[in-house]
Design a protein around this motif. Structure first.
Motif, mmCIF file in Angstrom:
data_model
loop_
_atom_site.group_PDB
_atom_site.id
_atom_site.type_symbol
_atom_site.label_atom_id
_atom_site.label_comp_id
_atom_site.label_asym_id
_atom_site.label_seq_id
_atom_site.Cartn_x
_atom_site.Cartn_y
_atom_site.Cartn_z
ATOM 1 N N ARG A 1 1.366 0.952 -4.964
ATOM 2 C CA ARG A 1 -0.082 1.131 -5.142
ATOM 3 C C ARG A 1 -0.513 0.665 -6.505
ATOM 4 N NH1 ARG A 1 -0.769 6.984 -2.556
ATOM 5 N NH2 ARG A 1 0.281 6.449 -0.619
ATOM 6 N N LEU B 1 0.821 -1.216 0.000
ATOM 7 C CA LEU B 1 0.000 0.000 0.000
ATOM 8 C C LEU B 1 0.853 1.262 0.000
ATOM 9 C CD1 LEU B 1 -2.706 -1.099 2.551
ATOM 10 C CD2 LEU B 1 -3.115 -0.481 0.174
ATOM 11 N N GLU C 1 -6.166 1.471 -2.685
ATOM 12 C CA GLU C 1 -6.633 2.370 -1.629
ATOM 13 C C GLU C 1 -8.067 2.056 -1.216
ATOM 14 O OE1 GLU C 1 -4.887 5.159 0.154
ATOM 15 O OE2 GLU C 1 -3.551 3.547 -0.440
#
Lengths: 364, 297, 312
Positions: free
Chosen positions: C134, C130, C139
């Motif tokens: 990404r 994360l 998210e």
């Protein structure tokens, strides 16, 4: 592809959502050239460097390094070495470990790794530091180790991302010289991002001035200083910044620049492409191209004013002079004895001037 | 990282995507799927096993006419209100005391925080013993000569929830104190200097300057305390088992009892859905204030 | 310069005599100022109150039952006996089993070790992905995970029972390990994500230029750099999982009950005569593991709970 080009960027674009960070950008860098990307923060210079390194995926366009299309390649496959502002040394590894990490990942034989690390350490004079951890190094030593990490890769292209910004002024000047010497010795292609115009002027073969994700001017430091392509570049380079007069270029007996109730003759000014233009324009003159005292009396353009403010710098003296309701910066001799309120005559030569179109702000 | 227009998007970042599979499964299957399933089955007449016989709001009607549930809600409200007020109050005062540049700060902090390391079961059993009317505080005070002294919260249905509150506060205030202390330490020393030069008394500085500056910490503390309140279960099980009678029941225990003791799944689902609703009512306005609208700073 | 000034001062007689007699040097302070008495007095009183339950548990566990019946729970033992401790550990009964808390202790250890390792392994990789890798939707999943931390466990208990039953893990230690991993995931992922995000991005870029991939950077760069946060996560998980009661009672069966569940069953069983000293010895024994962690880890524990409290 022409073979003497080390890096070639074609129609590069990058956007994050609706935000365009780089727009249709084209750039060719010659083999062994030292190119500096210069601009204020947010202009896209670091983003461009990260795209060349492969650390950011581009939205459109192509990147060639050494004639090879590397647009989709991993950073480690691009034949680059990179030096970062924060040094980015791996804190848990020794300097030798930092230098060899990439070579180990590439699966090089042990003997060769050792040989390359020693060679790089020798060049950078960090041999005694090889077994130390980054925390035990000073700022300058850390940055040398970080350069060493790029050096061992035997890369054709070195990328520098504001490498000196975290150092104090003295060390910055020293390392600047070292980087220049390194370039002379190795003659790799180097791309160097900075916001410091002194670094840019001293290091670069060519400077690319960026703004809003585009290159405004790509030229030698000399050319950029003397013939800025537009008003933004003219203002960006030089300190204190260029003085500007707003007015019109008018005809008559020889072209003249009219501002307020004054007329500046333009005799000796080299127009862009040699074609004189008339109409609304900016007239720019650098503080160091203005003269005072006896010299001013013989200058082609003379203005009378009074000193508002004096900044003695030792080597030079900067004075702000009020002329016809506006302020001009003038650079004088370091020993010039001027005081607030003194009346002075400033003079300058139209050959030293820079004229920009009023609306497009491009050089005319 | 930017959106990729690279070679075949799906295999960019493949390792990261594979590594995130447990997280994605948990988020989608357990958190979203599980919650949706429970809410859906709260509208069925499931008894021993879940079955898809939908009965509308019948389970909810039964729930809200059950005295055990109503007492649970009442207890939760009392426990929640007092626990919130006292945790914040005690936590802040202790933190402010520790923040006076005192000696032995670490020792005091260690002594005030250790209950937080203990489980609710241990906490509940310890206080069950201290509040035991035959041997505990009540008896000790009576032995001192006050023959009529009475303090037996765990055996008195009217005040049993306060007996649980005592144990809960003992366990949890240390955490709030630590949070508050971190908040106090985060405040610029210059604020204190400025207040001193302006001649503002210390208590006034705390109330009008420091506490408003600690808004974020207070919100965090409130969220933390609130989410602890709704989970209260082990403490009650250990200390009173819900008794005397059903005087100290709480919603979490109601759910457990319905699902695993009285084979009444539908009731359990309805009760847990009500708990979820309570959380939503509390959390959504907070989340809206914190993250919705304009982002701060 | 200094000499000149001093010389002239010597010559002149000071026209302001108070300067010589007024306050001079450090301001006098007393250790026993009213302010100090109030602060230390309050803190000592409160600390004593917080220590009281632990003290009562310890003294009770060291007394014989006759002494407990006669005496006062606050008085120290007249005759110290360790019999209650032995009995609590090896002989106390829950239902038909009379082998004491030791069974629960070893069950808890067998639950604790794999749960802690698995939950930290998964959450740290999540946090790393994360923070540094990404991808589209990452998210969103993270947001769901954090929002999920606010959902009362009661809402998800039964669906998990069904899922575990489907794969034949309901009532097993493995099932409970999975449950702990799932419910530990939001807070641990947040902890690791925030930590990895604070590692300078340039370090990550440098490693990519050096040819390290997802796992290479994780194992060679990130993990060695992040040992403190792993310790914090470990403290958080060891105390959390050891102290769990709800999941233990739901997802295991009596033979496999963790220590907390067994403790509650021993103390709150209605059969037989209440042996308060044995109960207190058992209670202390159960609290011993997290207490030891707490007193050893000191500031890291505080950091752990502070990290656990950061806004998501």
């Amino acid at each position: 592809m022409e073979t003497n080009q080390s890096i070639s960027i074609k129609n590069l674009a990058l956007s994050f959502g609706a935000l365009d960070v780089l727009k249709d950008l084209n750039l060719d860098v010659g083999q062994g050239e030292f190119l500096v990307l210069l601009g204020s923060s947010g202009c896209g210079k670091s983003t461009l460097l990260n795209c060349i390194a492969g650390l950011l995926d581009v939205s459109d366009g192509q990147i060639f390094i050494g004639g090879r299309n590397v647009t989709w390649e991993e950073p480690s496959e691009r034949g680059i070495g990179m030096v970062f502002q924060s040094y980015a040394l791996y804190p848990q590894m020794t300097v030798a470990g930092n230098l060899s990490f990439g070579l180990k990942n590439a699966g090089l034989p042990k003997a060769e790794i050792e040989e390359r690390v020693n060679r790089a350490a020798k060049v950078l004079q960090i041999e005694p530091l090889l077994s130390r951890k980054p925390a035990a190094l000073s700022g300058g030593q850390r940055q040398r180790a970080a350069i060493g990490r790029a050096l061992v890769r035997d890369a054709d292209v070195f990328l520098f991302d504001e490498p000196l910004s975290n150092l104090d002024a003295k060390l910055r000047a020293d390392l600047r010289v070292e980087i220049k010497q390194l370039h002379q010795k190795l003659s790799n292609t180097m791309i160097y991002v900075t916001h410091d115009q002194i670094e840019a002027m001293t290091l670069a073969d060519r400077i690319a001035i960026m703004r809003g994700g585009q290159i405004l001017q790509l030229a030698s430091p000399n050319e950029i200083y003397n013939r800025p392509a537009n008003k933004y570049v003219a203002e960006f380079i030089g300190s204190p910044t260029m003085n500007f007069f707003e007015g019109d270029i008018v005809g008559g007996d020889g072209l003249r620049f009219s501002t307020g109730d004054q007329f500046f003759p333009l005799e000796g000014y080299e127009f862009h492409n040699g074609t004189p233009v008339q109409g609304p324009a900016w007239f720019g003159i650098r503080p160091e191209h203005m003269v005072t005292g006896a010299e001013a009396d013989t200058a082609a353009i003379r203005l009378n004013g009074s000193v508002e403010l004096v900044e003695p710098l030792g080597s030079d003296t900067l004075a702000r002079v009020a002329v016809a309701g506006r302020s001009l910066w003038v650079r004088m001799d370091g020993q010039a004895l001027v005081r607030d309120g003194d009346s002075v005559t400033v003079g300058f030569d139209p050959a030293r001037a820079n004229l920009f179109d009023k609306s497009s702000e491009n050089r005319i | 990282m930017a959106a990729a227009t690279g070679p075949a998007r799906w295999h960019r970042n493949l390792s990261a995507k594979i590594a995130a599979i447990p997280m994605i499964t948990t988020a989608l299957v357990v958190f979203i799927g599980g919650t949706a399933w429970t809410v859906l089955y709260s509208f069925t007449s499931s008894k021993l096993l879940p079955k898809e016989k939908f009965v509308g709001f019948a389970q909810y009607e039964r729930l809200w006419s059950s005295s055990k549930w109503l007492i649970s809600i009442e207890n939760l409200a009392i426990y929640g209100a007092f626990s919130l007020i006292f945790s914040l109050l005690i936590g802040f005062v202790l933190a402010a005391l520790l923040d006076q540049k005192i000696r032995f700060e670490d020792t005091f902090r260690t002594l005030l925080l250790y209950p937080f390391a203990l489980s609710f079961i241990v906490t509940g059993l310890a206080w069950q013993w201290i509040l035991n009317p035959d041997f505990g505080i009540q008896q000790v005070v009576r032995n001192l000569g006050w023959e009529n002294f009475s303090f037996d919260p765990l055996y008195n249905p009217d005040i049993v929830i306060y007996g649980i509150l005592i144990a809960g506060l003992w366990q949890g205030t240390g955490l709030i104190m630590c949070l508050m202390l971190a908040g106090l330490r985060g405040i610029d020393e210059d604020i204190w200097k400025a207040a001193k030069i302006d001649g503002i008394p210390m208590w006034k500085t705390y109330i009008f300057i420091i506490i408003p500056m600690m808004r974020g910490i207070f919100i965090t503390a409130i969220v933390l305390i609130a989410s602890g309140i709704i989970k209260v279960y082990d403490l009650v099980v250990a200390q009173t088992g819900g008794g005397p009678g059903i005087a100290s029941e709480v919603p979490a225990k109601y759910v457990y009892d319905a699902m695993f003791l009285s084979q009444n799944l539908g009731q359990g689902f309805a009760a847990s859905t009500m708990m979820l609703l309570t959380v939503i009512v509390i959390v959504v306005p907070w989340a809206y204030l914190e993250f919705g609208g304009k982002r701060r700073g | 310069m200094g000499n000149v000034t001093r010389a002239s001062a010597d010559v002149q007689v000071s026209p302001v005599p108070q300067e010589m007699t007024g306050p001079r040097g450090p301001k006098p302070r007393t250790v026993l100022s009213r302010r100090n008495i109030m602060i230390y007095g309050t803190l000592i009183m409160v600390s004593l109150y917080y220590m009281l339950p632990l003290y009562v548990m310890i003294v009770t566990s060291l007394k014989g039952m006759p002494e407990i019946r006669l005496g006062n729970i606050f008085s120290p033992p007249v005759e110290i006996t360790f019999q209650p401790w032995v009995k609590a550990w090896a002989e106390a009964c829950t239902g038909l089993n009379c082998d004491g808390l030791s069974r629960g202790f070893f069950n808890s250890v067998r639950i604790l070790i794999p749960s802690v390792l698995l939950s930290i392994a998964i959450a740290s990789v999540n946090g790393y992905a994360l923070a540094n890798w990404r991808f589209k939707g990452s998210e969103t999943f993270f947001t769901i995970l954090i929002v999920g931390a606010f959902i009362p466990y009661q809402v998800m208990i039964y669906p998990i029972v069904i899922m575990l039953r489907e794969v034949g893990l309901y009532g097993s230690l493995t099932g409970l390990v999975i449950v702990h991993t799932i419910f530990g995931m939001p807070i641990l992922t947040l902890l690791f994500r925030n930590y990895f995000a604070s590692v300078p991005q340039e370090l990550f870029k440098a490693a990519r230029v050096d040819g390290a991939g997802f796992w290479g950077i994780y194992f060679r760069i990130m993990v060695p750099m992040s040992l403190p946060i792993f310790v914090v996560a470990m403290i958080l998980q060891v105390t959390g999982i050891w102290n769990d009661f709800l999941f233990g009672v739901i997802y295991t069966k009596p033979d496999l009950y963790p220590m907390t569940v067994q403790l509650n069953n021993i103390v709150n069983s209605t059969q037989g005569v209440k042996e308060y000293n044995v109960n207190m010895a058992a209670t202390i024994l159960t609290g011993l593991v997290p207490l030891t962690i707490y007193f050893i880890s000191g500031k890291l524990f505080v950091r752990g709970i502070a990290a656990g409290a950061v806004k998501g």
